[in-house]
Design a protein around this motif. Structure first.
Motif, mmCIF file in Angstrom:
data_model
loop_
_atom_site.group_PDB
_atom_site.id
_atom_site.type_symbol
_atom_site.label_atom_id
_atom_site.label_comp_id
_atom_site.label_asym_id
_atom_site.label_seq_id
_atom_site.Cartn_x
_atom_site.Cartn_y
_atom_site.Cartn_z
ATOM 1 N N MET A 373 0.824 -1.211 0.000
ATOM 2 C CA MET A 373 0.000 0.000 0.000
ATOM 3 C C MET A 373 0.857 1.259 0.000
ATOM 4 O O MET A 373 0.446 2.310 -0.504
ATOM 5 C CB MET A 373 -0.932 0.035 1.219
ATOM 6 C CG MET A 373 -1.805 -1.182 1.416
ATOM 7 S SD MET A 373 -2.616 -1.793 -0.074
ATOM 8 C CE MET A 373 -3.836 -0.535 -0.357
ATOM 9 N N ASP A 374 2.051 1.152 0.570
ATOM 10 C CA ASP A 374 2.953 2.288 0.645
ATOM 11 C C ASP A 374 3.309 2.805 -0.745
ATOM 12 O O ASP A 374 3.494 4.010 -0.949
ATOM 13 C CB ASP A 374 4.233 1.858 1.371
ATOM 14 C CG ASP A 374 4.590 2.853 2.457
ATOM 15 O OD1 ASP A 374 3.698 3.658 2.800
ATOM 16 O OD2 ASP A 374 5.735 2.833 2.937
ATOM 17 N N VAL A 375 3.400 1.889 -1.684
ATOM 18 C CA VAL A 375 3.801 2.250 -3.046
ATOM 19 C C VAL A 375 2.733 3.111 -3.728
ATOM 20 O O VAL A 375 3.027 3.893 -4.617
ATOM 21 C CB VAL A 375 4.070 0.961 -3.860
ATOM 22 C CG1 VAL A 375 4.433 1.284 -5.293
ATOM 23 C CG2 VAL A 375 5.181 0.144 -3.207
ATOM 24 N N ILE A 376 1.506 2.985 -3.271
ATOM 25 C CA ILE A 376 0.420 3.742 -3.919
ATOM 26 C C ILE A 376 -0.249 4.674 -2.897
ATOM 27 O O ILE A 376 -1.437 4.973 -2.957
ATOM 28 C CB ILE A 376 -0.568 2.762 -4.602
ATOM 29 C CG1 ILE A 376 -1.518 3.490 -5.547
ATOM 30 C CG2 ILE A 376 -1.300 1.873 -3.620
ATOM 31 C CD1 ILE A 376 -2.264 2.623 -6.517
ATOM 32 N N ASN A 377 0.557 5.152 -1.935
ATOM 33 C CA ASN A 377 -0.028 5.850 -0.780
ATOM 34 C C ASN A 377 -0.653 7.216 -1.111
ATOM 35 O O ASN A 377 -1.377 7.772 -0.308
ATOM 36 C CB ASN A 377 0.977 5.961 0.370
ATOM 37 C CG ASN A 377 2.174 6.813 0.003
ATOM 38 O OD1 ASN A 377 2.099 7.634 -0.900
ATOM 39 N ND2 ASN A 377 3.275 6.602 0.697
ATOM 40 N N ASP A 378 -0.383 7.738 -2.295
ATOM 41 C CA ASP A 378 -1.074 8.974 -2.676
ATOM 42 C C ASP A 378 -2.570 8.733 -2.918
ATOM 43 O O ASP A 378 -3.341 9.681 -3.021
ATOM 44 C CB ASP A 378 -0.433 9.579 -3.927
ATOM 45 C CG ASP A 378 -0.494 8.632 -5.105
ATOM 46 O OD1 ASP A 378 0.018 7.493 -4.987
ATOM 47 O OD2 ASP A 378 -1.077 9.014 -6.133
ATOM 48 N N ARG A 379 -2.983 7.472 -3.014
ATOM 49 C CA ARG A 379 -4.409 7.140 -3.130
ATOM 50 C C ARG A 379 -5.016 6.851 -1.756
ATOM 51 O O ARG A 379 -6.179 6.474 -1.659
ATOM 52 C CB ARG A 379 -4.612 5.905 -4.031
ATOM 53 C CG ARG A 379 -4.303 6.126 -5.496
ATOM 54 C CD ARG A 379 -5.482 6.765 -6.230
ATOM 55 N NE ARG A 379 -5.078 7.369 -7.477
ATOM 56 C CZ ARG A 379 -5.075 6.753 -8.656
ATOM 57 N NH1 ARG A 379 -5.436 5.506 -8.758
ATOM 58 N NH2 ARG A 379 -4.699 7.405 -9.733
ATOM 59 N N GLY A 380 -4.213 6.967 -0.706
ATOM 60 C CA GLY A 380 -4.644 6.616 0.638
ATOM 61 C C GLY A 380 -5.430 7.716 1.296
ATOM 62 O O GLY A 380 -5.974 8.576 0.599
ATOM 63 N N PRO A 381 -5.513 7.743 2.633
ATOM 64 C CA PRO A 381 -4.760 6.857 3.527
ATOM 65 C C PRO A 381 -5.297 5.423 3.535
ATOM 66 O O PRO A 381 -6.489 5.200 3.327
ATOM 67 C CB PRO A 381 -4.980 7.501 4.899
ATOM 68 C CG PRO A 381 -6.286 8.221 4.792
ATOM 69 C CD PRO A 381 -6.369 8.690 3.377
ATOM 70 N N PHE A 382 -4.382 4.507 3.788
ATOM 71 C CA PHE A 382 -4.731 3.101 3.909
ATOM 72 C C PHE A 382 -4.427 2.609 5.316
ATOM 73 O O PHE A 382 -3.478 3.078 5.954
ATOM 74 C CB PHE A 382 -3.912 2.256 2.924
ATOM 75 C CG PHE A 382 -4.161 2.597 1.480
ATOM 76 C CD1 PHE A 382 -5.390 2.341 0.895
ATOM 77 C CD2 PHE A 382 -3.170 3.173 0.709
ATOM 78 C CE1 PHE A 382 -5.623 2.652 -0.438
ATOM 79 C CE2 PHE A 382 -3.389 3.495 -0.628
ATOM 80 C CZ PHE A 382 -4.620 3.239 -1.204
ATOM 81 N N ALA A 383 -5.204 1.656 5.776
ATOM 82 C CA ALA A 383 -4.923 0.986 7.046
ATOM 83 C C ALA A 383 -5.237 -0.486 6.868
ATOM 84 O O ALA A 383 -6.338 -0.836 6.438
ATOM 85 C CB ALA A 383 -5.774 1.589 8.155
ATOM 86 N N ASN A 384 -4.272 -1.311 7.153
ATOM 87 C CA ASN A 384 -4.463 -2.760 7.045
ATOM 88 C C ASN A 384 -4.582 -3.355 8.436
ATOM 89 O O ASN A 384 -3.898 -2.915 9.360
ATOM 90 C CB ASN A 384 -3.276 -3.376 6.298
ATOM 91 C CG ASN A 384 -3.070 -2.728 4.941
ATOM 92 O OD1 ASN A 384 -3.997 -2.616 4.157
ATOM 93 N ND2 ASN A 384 -1.846 -2.270 4.684
ATOM 94 N N PHE A 385 -5.451 -4.338 8.566
ATOM 95 C CA PHE A 385 -5.688 -4.948 9.881
ATOM 96 C C PHE A 385 -5.643 -6.464 9.782
ATOM 97 O O PHE A 385 -6.099 -7.020 8.795
ATOM 98 C CB PHE A 385 -7.073 -4.564 10.410
ATOM 99 C CG PHE A 385 -7.244 -3.102 10.636
ATOM 100 C CD1 PHE A 385 -6.746 -2.501 11.786
ATOM 101 C CD2 PHE A 385 -7.876 -2.312 9.691
ATOM 102 C CE1 PHE A 385 -6.903 -1.139 11.988
ATOM 103 C CE2 PHE A 385 -8.028 -0.947 9.890
ATOM 104 C CZ PHE A 385 -7.544 -0.363 11.039
ATOM 105 N N VAL A 386 -5.142 -7.073 10.826
ATOM 106 C CA VAL A 386 -5.195 -8.534 10.905
ATOM 107 C C VAL A 386 -6.574 -8.902 11.420
ATOM 108 O O VAL A 386 -6.933 -8.573 12.550
ATOM 109 C CB VAL A 386 -4.105 -9.073 11.848
ATOM 110 C CG1 VAL A 386 -4.260 -10.583 12.038
ATOM 111 C CG2 VAL A 386 -2.725 -8.754 11.294
ATOM 112 N N VAL A 387 -7.378 -9.527 10.577
ATOM 113 C CA VAL A 387 -8.706 -9.974 11.000
ATOM 114 C C VAL A 387 -9.187 -11.090 10.068
ATOM 115 O O VAL A 387 -9.119 -10.960 8.847
ATOM 116 C CB VAL A 387 -9.716 -8.788 11.067
ATOM 117 C CG1 VAL A 387 -9.691 -7.948 9.836
ATOM 118 C CG2 VAL A 387 -11.140 -9.247 11.332
#
Ligand SMILES: [Zn+2]
Length: 497
Positions: A373-387
């Motif tokens: 997600m870091d590579v495309i972070n201008d489309r973020g913000p992103f948050a990934n979760f373990v679930v």
């Protein structure tokens, strides 16, 4: 998408830092430019929803959708197959009506059986017992009256503001109400629509293909009218007639397209979205949006001449709505290849902005997803979760230990149109759809080219994941729990007979 997520995990957590870094040059940029540019993404979504329309498993429209998707992908130069799989039950909606009567009124509510509802042999008449929200206290209040009766269940209005959290609480409530009604010997369970002003939807019955009860939804306004009648002391009865085509057996088909990897062709990244839908609307948000994205991603990778290091399989799953059947059949048929499935990615939450991924599968997967997600972070913000997610096509991969991701999306217009007549093309934010295609494409390509490789979870790890996250009710809700307990669907260290 239909499942239970721990809401706290969605609203809590820390957003990934938007680090300022140069976007990786090369194939990622190329793919992003292609997906951002003029592509048939929207045209495809319009065709799938407006021309083909609602495409429930077992219908002619479903067959037509499979053939159309396969031919679109073949035209784009991909290797495509449409493997068929056996169905545990083949339920096709037919005629259904109901009449509600008391000493002072008689009317016909809008009456929609849930998928896998029992059919009636002609008319069936029984009292209606109002079980409120179907809590333990509600059942204590009505006592024996529910035996042999139709249990009428109320549901809070599901608004877009309530969003996914509201949807999951509706699922949980329906599940417990149904379990209690069945245990109390109800003849059937009748849900009041959670959408006002006559808007109807069709869900799958609790326990999916294992359901044996009469199960239906009636329009909210008539549901409230019945409740007022009962409150006023009237005895209210309902005569129901349901005639579904419910023959055992039959087959359906997935669509699988593939681009072979250049360096590690035997290692597979699988990206999937279900192409089937319920039939009252045209399955735009659920899941035409993501079906079109997977098709466009495959087409643009091919057209850009990008050759991933690992093999990418693009899966348009069938029968998701009826019990995660297509993805389950794929996993069963490829069991000897599961060690080589590096990651399974699923998209199934509508048209809202992709705001990260829900991650399941051992050490390093979260970190690798963060890097993606870091590579495309201008489309973020992103948050990934373990679930761990139960209720969409990652399920069988997860239960056989394969690292898996489910795209998390903003609520947008998903909840109010969920499985409803109103799930149509006009509800889709087309600008966001294009943006989501680039995010999804980037993520898939990242895993296809990355050196990262996780490990499969063991049977013991899967059992402790089920326990630690209390997944039993959601698994049971979709007809998955008994099969897992028997060791027939998912790894189980201690199967029972
Ligand atoms: Zn869905």
């Amino acid at each position: 998408m239909k499942q239970f997520i721990k809401t706290s995990l969605l609203v809590g957590g820390i957003l990934l830092a938007q680090t300022f870094q140069a976007v990786q040059a090369g194939d990622g940029d190329k793919l992003r430019a292609a997906l951002d540019g003029a592509t048939p993404l929207i045209e495809d979504l319009k065709y799938l929803t407006d021309k083909i329309g609602g495409r429930p498993m077992g219908s002619k429209a479903n067959e037509r959708a499979v053939d159309w998707i396969a031919s679109r992908l073949r035209d784009a130069g991909l290797a495509v197959t449409t493997p068929s799989f056996d169905l545990p039950r083949n339920w096709i909606a037919g005629q259904a009506h109901a009449t509600v009567t008391s000493s002072s009124f008689s009317f016909e509510p809008t009456f929609v059986p849930r998928v896998y509802s029992a059919s009636t042999d002609g008319d069936v008449t029984a009292n209606i017992v109002d079980i409120g929200l179907g809590t333990e206290e509600d059942f204590a209040r009505v006592g024996d009256a529910v035996e042999g009766a139709f249990a009428l269940v109320h549901t809070p209005v599901l608004t877009d503001k309530a969003g996914l959290a509201g949807l999951f609480s509706e699922y949980t409530q329906s599940y417990h109400a149904k379990a209690r009604a069945a245990a109390a010997g109800a003849k059937g369970i009748i849900y009041v629509s959670s959408r006002p002003k006559g808007l109807m939807m069709r869900h799958v019955s609790v326990k999916a293909f294992d359901n044996t009860l009469i199960t239906a939804t009636i329009d909210r306004e008539n549901g409230l009218r019945i409740q007022r009648g009962i409150k006023a002391g009237e005895a209210v009865t309902m005569t129901a007639n349901i005639k579904a085509d419910d023959t055992k057996g039959g087959q359906a088909r997935n669509v699988i397209a593939e681009i072979l990897g250049s360096e590690r062709p035997d290692e597979i990244i699988i990206i999937g979205a279900h192409m089937d839908s319920h039939d009252l609307g045209t399955g735009a948000l659920d899941n035409g949006t993501n079906t079109s994205i997977v098709m466009d991603m495959a087409r643009q990778i091919k057209a850009s001449g990008i050759v991933p290091k690992r093999t990418i399989r693009f899966a348009l799953w069938n029968g998701e709505e009826y019990g995660l059947l297509g993805s389950g059949a794929y996993v069963a048929a490829h069991m000897d290849q599961m060690n080589n499935h590096i990651v399974s990615i699923t998209h199934d939450i509508g048209g809202g902005r992709i705001n990260g991924y829900l991650v399941n599968g051992g050490a390093g997967l979260l970190e690798e997803t963060n890097r993606a997600m870091d590579v495309i972070n201008d489309r973020g913000p992103f948050a990934n979760f373990v679930v761990p997610i139960v209720g969409t096509d990652n399920y069988d991969f997860m239960m056989y230990g394969v690292p898996n991701l489910v795209a998390s999306q903003e609520d947008a217009t998903y909840a109010s149109n969920y499985h409803a007549q109103s799930d149509t093309f006009d509800k889709v934010d087309l600008v966001q759809l294009k943006k989501n295609a680039a995010i999804a494409g980037h993520t898939v390509l990242h895993f296809a080219n990355s050196a990262w490789r996780g490990t499969r979870a063991t049977a013991a790890e899967i059992a402790s994941m089920v326990e630690a996250n209390s997944l039993h009710p959601s698994m049971d809700s979709f007809g998955l729990l008994d099969a897992w307990r028997r060791g027939e669907r998912g790894l189980n260290p201690d199967p029972v007979d």
